[in-house]
Design an enzyme around this catalytic site. Structure first.
Site, PDB file in Angstrom:
ATOM      1  N   CYS A  66      -5.461   6.386   7.970  1.00 53.45           N
ATOM      2  CA  CYS A  66      -4.769   5.426   7.095  1.00 53.45           C
ATOM      3  C   CYS A  66      -3.806   4.626   7.966  1.00 53.45           C
ATOM      4  O   CYS A  66      -2.864   5.205   8.527  1.00 53.45           O
ATOM      5  CB  CYS A  66      -4.015   6.164   5.988  1.00 53.45           C
ATOM      6  SG  CYS A  66      -3.107   5.059   4.881  1.00 53.45           S
ATOM      7  N   GLY A  67      -4.057   3.332   8.064  1.00 54.38           N
ATOM      8  CA  GLY A  67      -3.283   2.499   8.990  1.00 54.38           C
ATOM      9  C   GLY A  67      -1.876   2.221   8.486  1.00 54.38           C
ATOM     10  O   GLY A  67      -0.880   2.492   9.173  1.00 54.38           O
ATOM     11  N   ASN A  68      -1.770   1.713   7.244  1.00 48.82           N
ATOM     12  CA  ASN A  68      -0.428   1.447   6.706  1.00 48.82           C
ATOM     13  C   ASN A  68       0.374   2.755   6.630  1.00 48.82           C
ATOM     14  O   ASN A  68       1.586   2.769   6.870  1.00 48.82           O
ATOM     15  CB  ASN A  68      -0.538   0.823   5.307  1.00 48.82           C
ATOM     16  CG  ASN A  68      -1.047  -0.607   5.363  1.00 48.82           C
ATOM     17  OD1 ASN A  68      -0.678  -1.377   6.248  1.00 48.82           O
ATOM     18  ND2 ASN A  68      -1.907  -0.970   4.435  1.00 48.82           N
TER      19      ASN A  68
ATOM     20  N   ASN B 242      -6.467  10.540  -0.497  1.00 47.41           N
ATOM     21  CA  ASN B 242      -6.505   9.437  -1.470  1.00 47.41           C
ATOM     22  C   ASN B 242      -5.961   9.916  -2.816  1.00 47.41           C
ATOM     23  O   ASN B 242      -5.851  11.115  -3.068  1.00 47.41           O
ATOM     24  CB  ASN B 242      -7.948   8.947  -1.649  1.00 47.41           C
ATOM     25  CG  ASN B 242      -8.385   7.992  -0.543  1.00 47.41           C
ATOM     26  OD1 ASN B 242      -7.610   7.138  -0.120  1.00 47.41           O
ATOM     27  ND2 ASN B 242      -9.614   8.131  -0.076  1.00 47.41           N
TER      28      ASN B 242
ATOM     29  N   ASN C 266     -12.081   6.129   9.611  1.00 51.81           N
ATOM     30  CA  ASN C 266     -12.640   6.053   8.255  1.00 51.81           C
ATOM     31  C   ASN C 266     -13.608   4.878   8.200  1.00 51.81           C
ATOM     32  O   ASN C 266     -13.556   3.975   9.012  1.00 51.81           O
ATOM     33  CB  ASN C 266     -11.515   5.930   7.212  1.00 51.81           C
ATOM     34  CG  ASN C 266     -10.658   4.693   7.427  1.00 51.81           C
ATOM     35  OD1 ASN C 266     -10.697   4.055   8.483  1.00 51.81           O
ATOM     36  ND2 ASN C 266      -9.897   4.311   6.414  1.00 51.81           N
TER      37      ASN C 266
ATOM     38  N   HIS D  19     -15.695   1.463   7.151  1.00 45.47           N
ATOM     39  CA  HIS D  19     -15.445   0.128   6.585  1.00 45.47           C
ATOM     40  C   HIS D  19     -16.712  -0.714   6.636  1.00 45.47           C
ATOM     41  O   HIS D  19     -17.462  -0.653   7.617  1.00 45.47           O
ATOM     42  CB  HIS D  19     -14.335  -0.589   7.368  1.00 45.47           C
ATOM     43  CG  HIS D  19     -12.983   0.022   7.152  1.00 45.47           C
ATOM     44  ND1 HIS D  19     -12.128  -0.393   6.155  1.00 45.47           N
ATOM     45  CD2 HIS D  19     -12.357   1.052   7.784  1.00 45.47           C
ATOM     46  CE1 HIS D  19     -11.029   0.352   6.197  1.00 45.47           C
ATOM     47  NE2 HIS D  19     -11.143   1.225   7.166  1.00 45.47           N
TER      48      HIS D  19
ATOM     49  N   THR E 174      -6.289   0.073   8.125  1.00 42.76           N
ATOM     50  CA  THR E 174      -7.559   0.274   8.842  1.00 42.76           C
ATOM     51  C   THR E 174      -8.553  -0.818   8.464  1.00 42.76           C
ATOM     52  O   THR E 174      -9.382  -1.221   9.294  1.00 42.76           O
ATOM     53  CB  THR E 174      -8.168   1.647   8.525  1.00 42.76           C
ATOM     54  OG1 THR E 174      -8.260   1.830   7.105  1.00 42.76           O
ATOM     55  CG2 THR E 174      -7.370   2.767   9.157  1.00 42.76           C
ATOM     56  N   GLY E 175      -8.437  -1.320   7.223  1.00 46.00           N
ATOM     57  CA  GLY E 175      -9.300  -2.434   6.809  1.00 46.00           C
ATOM     58  C   GLY E 175      -9.013  -3.696   7.595  1.00 46.00           C
ATOM     59  O   GLY E 175      -9.938  -4.432   7.971  1.00 46.00           O
TER      60      GLY E 175
ATOM     61  N   ASN F 239     -14.985   1.851   2.531  1.00 46.90           N
ATOM     62  CA  ASN F 239     -13.978   0.842   2.161  1.00 46.90           C
ATOM     63  C   ASN F 239     -14.628  -0.533   2.323  1.00 46.90           C
ATOM     64  O   ASN F 239     -15.231  -0.792   3.375  1.00 46.90           O
ATOM     65  CB  ASN F 239     -12.759   0.960   3.076  1.00 46.90           C
ATOM     66  CG  ASN F 239     -12.089   2.332   2.976  1.00 46.90           C
ATOM     67  OD1 ASN F 239     -11.396   2.624   2.018  1.00 46.90           O
ATOM     68  ND2 ASN F 239     -12.322   3.188   3.977  1.00 46.90           N
TER      69      ASN F 239
ATOM     70  N   ASN G 296       0.911  -1.167   0.000  1.00 54.43           N
ATOM     71  CA  ASN G 296       0.000   0.000   0.000  1.00 54.43           C
ATOM     72  C   ASN G 296       0.934   1.197   0.000  1.00 54.43           C
ATOM     73  O   ASN G 296       1.695   1.374   0.953  1.00 54.43           O
ATOM     74  CB  ASN G 296      -0.868  -0.071   1.248  1.00 54.43           C
ATOM     75  CG  ASN G 296      -1.894   1.031   1.392  1.00 54.43           C
ATOM     76  OD1 ASN G 296      -2.357   1.259   2.497  1.00 54.43           O
ATOM     77  ND2 ASN G 296      -2.274   1.694   0.322  1.00 54.43           N
TER      78      ASN G 296
ATOM     79  N   CYS H 118      -4.547  -2.980   3.413  1.00 50.00           N
ATOM     80  CA  CYS H 118      -5.265  -1.834   3.980  1.00 50.00           C
ATOM     81  C   CYS H 118      -5.195  -1.969   5.498  1.00 50.00           C
ATOM     82  O   CYS H 118      -5.780  -2.914   6.051  1.00 50.00           O
ATOM     83  CB  CYS H 118      -6.719  -1.813   3.501  1.00 50.00           C
ATOM     84  SG  CYS H 118      -7.696  -0.456   4.199  1.00 50.00           S
TER      85      CYS H 118
ATOM     86  N   GLU I 220     -10.604  -0.326  -1.568  1.00 48.73           N
ATOM     87  CA  GLU I 220     -10.548   0.923  -0.813  1.00 48.73           C
ATOM     88  C   GLU I 220     -11.359   2.038  -1.480  1.00 48.73           C
ATOM     89  O   GLU I 220     -11.385   2.171  -2.711  1.00 48.73           O
ATOM     90  CB  GLU I 220      -9.097   1.414  -0.660  1.00 48.73           C
ATOM     91  CG  GLU I 220      -8.284   0.656   0.363  1.00 48.73           C
ATOM     92  CD  GLU I 220      -7.050   1.423   0.777  1.00 48.73           C
ATOM     93  OE1 GLU I 220      -7.072   2.671   0.725  1.00 48.73           O
ATOM     94  OE2 GLU I 220      -6.057   0.768   1.148  1.00 48.73           O
ATOM     95  N   ARG I 221     -11.994   2.831  -0.644  1.00 54.56           N
ATOM     96  CA  ARG I 221     -12.667   4.049  -1.117  1.00 54.56           C
ATOM     97  C   ARG I 221     -11.672   4.888  -1.893  1.00 54.56           C
ATOM     98  O   ARG I 221     -10.575   5.149  -1.399  1.00 54.56           O
ATOM     99  CB  ARG I 221     -13.195   4.835   0.088  1.00 54.56           C
ATOM    100  CG  ARG I 221     -13.887   6.120  -0.209  1.00 54.56           C
ATOM    101  CD  ARG I 221     -14.502   6.764   1.032  1.00 54.56           C
ATOM    102  NE  ARG I 221     -13.530   7.018   2.083  1.00 54.56           N
ATOM    103  CZ  ARG I 221     -13.827   7.702   3.202  1.00 54.56           C
ATOM    104  NH1 ARG I 221     -15.054   8.158   3.409  1.00 54.56           N
ATOM    105  NH2 ARG I 221     -12.909   7.893   4.137  1.00 54.56           N
TER     106      ARG I 221
HETATM  107  N1  LIG Z   1      -8.942   4.609   1.215  1.00 52.46           N
HETATM  108  C1  LIG Z   1      -9.115   4.888   2.650  1.00 52.46           C
HETATM  109  C2  LIG Z   1      -7.881   5.661   3.197  1.00 52.46           C
HETATM  110  C3  LIG Z   1      -6.614   4.807   3.213  1.00 52.46           C
HETATM  111  C4  LIG Z   1      -6.740   3.610   4.117  1.00 52.46           C
HETATM  112  C5  LIG Z   1      -5.719   2.493   3.921  1.00 52.46           C
HETATM  113  N2  LIG Z   1      -4.703   2.733   2.920  1.00 52.46           N
HETATM  114  C6  LIG Z   1      -5.109   2.048   5.246  1.00 52.46           C
HETATM  115  O1  LIG Z   1      -3.971   1.541   5.276  1.00 52.46           O
HETATM  116  O2  LIG Z   1      -5.831   2.154   6.283  1.00 52.46           O
HETATM  117  C7  LIG Z   1     -10.378   5.742   2.856  1.00 52.46           C
HETATM  118  O3  LIG Z   1     -10.793   6.409   1.896  1.00 52.46           O
HETATM  119  O4  LIG Z   1     -10.901   5.712   3.974  1.00 52.46           O
END
Ligand SMILES: N[C@H](CCC[C@H](N)C(=O)O)C(=O)O
Length: 276
Positions: free
Chosen positions: A75-77, A66, A159, A161, A221-222, A192, A13, A219, A210-211
């Site tokens: 964004c977790g990563n 984004n 964010n 999910h 946070t995912g 997401n 990511n 991801c 991802e959104r």
């Molecule tokens: N696309 C996500 C943001 C990045 C999250 C993802 N890259 C992670 O590592 O958490 C959103 O629109 O909420």
């Protein structure tokens, strides 16, 4: 405007990380989208902007965009890459920092083994916190997608999910249904979409559409949202290895108002300068 940046990734990511402490950074959403373009720009899933904080006890501010230029809450990563960046760039001599985001404070810590552990804060489930259009909070909600009903769990890590359990992440319709879920009208700010395959009470496979970015190799946070959803459904124990297409994360959650902890790598690929 000349900008120094680092290209980094957390399990594939990938991010453009910019020091907004020692540089004046003024980028429009359109300029961010141009920078994010895989052919015409630098190319990234998200752009991370490091800013100073004036809040007592907080070390930095963390803004996340984004690749379409939209600003998001978490964004977790990216948080692991953020921590490695501020240390590598000499912006701090701490190895555990407090970072304010659009939705709360997170606490990344650089580990001796090279990984980064982040306290990602407490997950939220109320429809208004996602946001999600629903009569009340439910652990599982039937979402009609493409004429089929999907049992999703909605979780906010700052964010939004929507997580579902699938037989196999290899055969799940991630591209088609990920896009339909992302843009489902019950998610006013989009969402997401996570597809989780349970291997055991301590191990899952996960793909996330991802959104705004589409499917990414990982991801953060995912992964947090999927483990929280699995624990609440009684399918997972408190610490889980999450296998993503880009590699593995370790996610822990003790339930209730406890924070979610995420551990994984953060890699600097190269440093660069660009004229915007
Ligand atoms: N696309 C996500 C943001 C990045 C999250 C993802 N890259 C992670 O590592 O958490 C959103 O629109 O909420």
């Amino acid at each position: 405007m000349k900008l120094n940046f680092s290209k980094m990734h957390g399990l594939g990511n990938d991010f453009m990380v910019i020091d907004g402490v020692r540089q004046t950074v003024a980028l429009s959403h359109q300029q961010i989208a141009q920078l994010g373009h895989r052919q015409f720009g630098i190319g990234f899933d998200q752009l991370l902007l490091v800013e100073a904080s004036t809040t007592p006890g907080i070390d930095f501010r963390y803004r996340i965009f984004n690749c379409d230029g939209s600003e998001v809450e978490q964004c977790g990563n990216g948080s692991r890459c953020f921590a490695r960046f501020v240390v590598e760039q000499g912006l701090t001599d701490k190895t555990e920092i407090a970072v304010e985001t659009a939705k709360g404070v997170i606490y990344p810590r650089l580990e001796l083994d090279g990984n980064v552990t982040v306290n990602m804060g407490t997950p939220r489930f109320a429809p208004e916190d996602i946001p999600f259009i629903a009569p009340n909070e439910a652990m599982i909600d039937p979402l009609i997608v493409d004429g089929q009903v999907y049992d999703i769990s909605v979780v906010s890590m700052g964010n939004p999910h929507a997580v579902q359990v699938v037989e196999s992440v290899d055969t799940a319709p991630v591209a088609l249904h990920g896009a339909l879920i992302e843009n489902h009208p019950r998610f006013p700010q989009k969402v997401n979409a996570g597809f989780m395959q349970i291997l055991s009470r301590n191990e899952i496979r996960l793909r996330v559409f991802e959104r705004a970015a589409g499917e990414t190799l990982a991801c953060g946070t995912g992964a947090c949202a999927a483990v929280v959803a699995g624990i609440r459904r009684g399918l997972l124990d408190a610490t889980v290895i999450v296998h993503t297409r880009g590699g593995d994360l370790t996610i822990s959650w003790a339930g209730d108002t406890h924070p979610v902890l995420m551990t994984g790598p953060a890699v600097t690929v190269f440093a660069g300068t660009i004229e915007v």
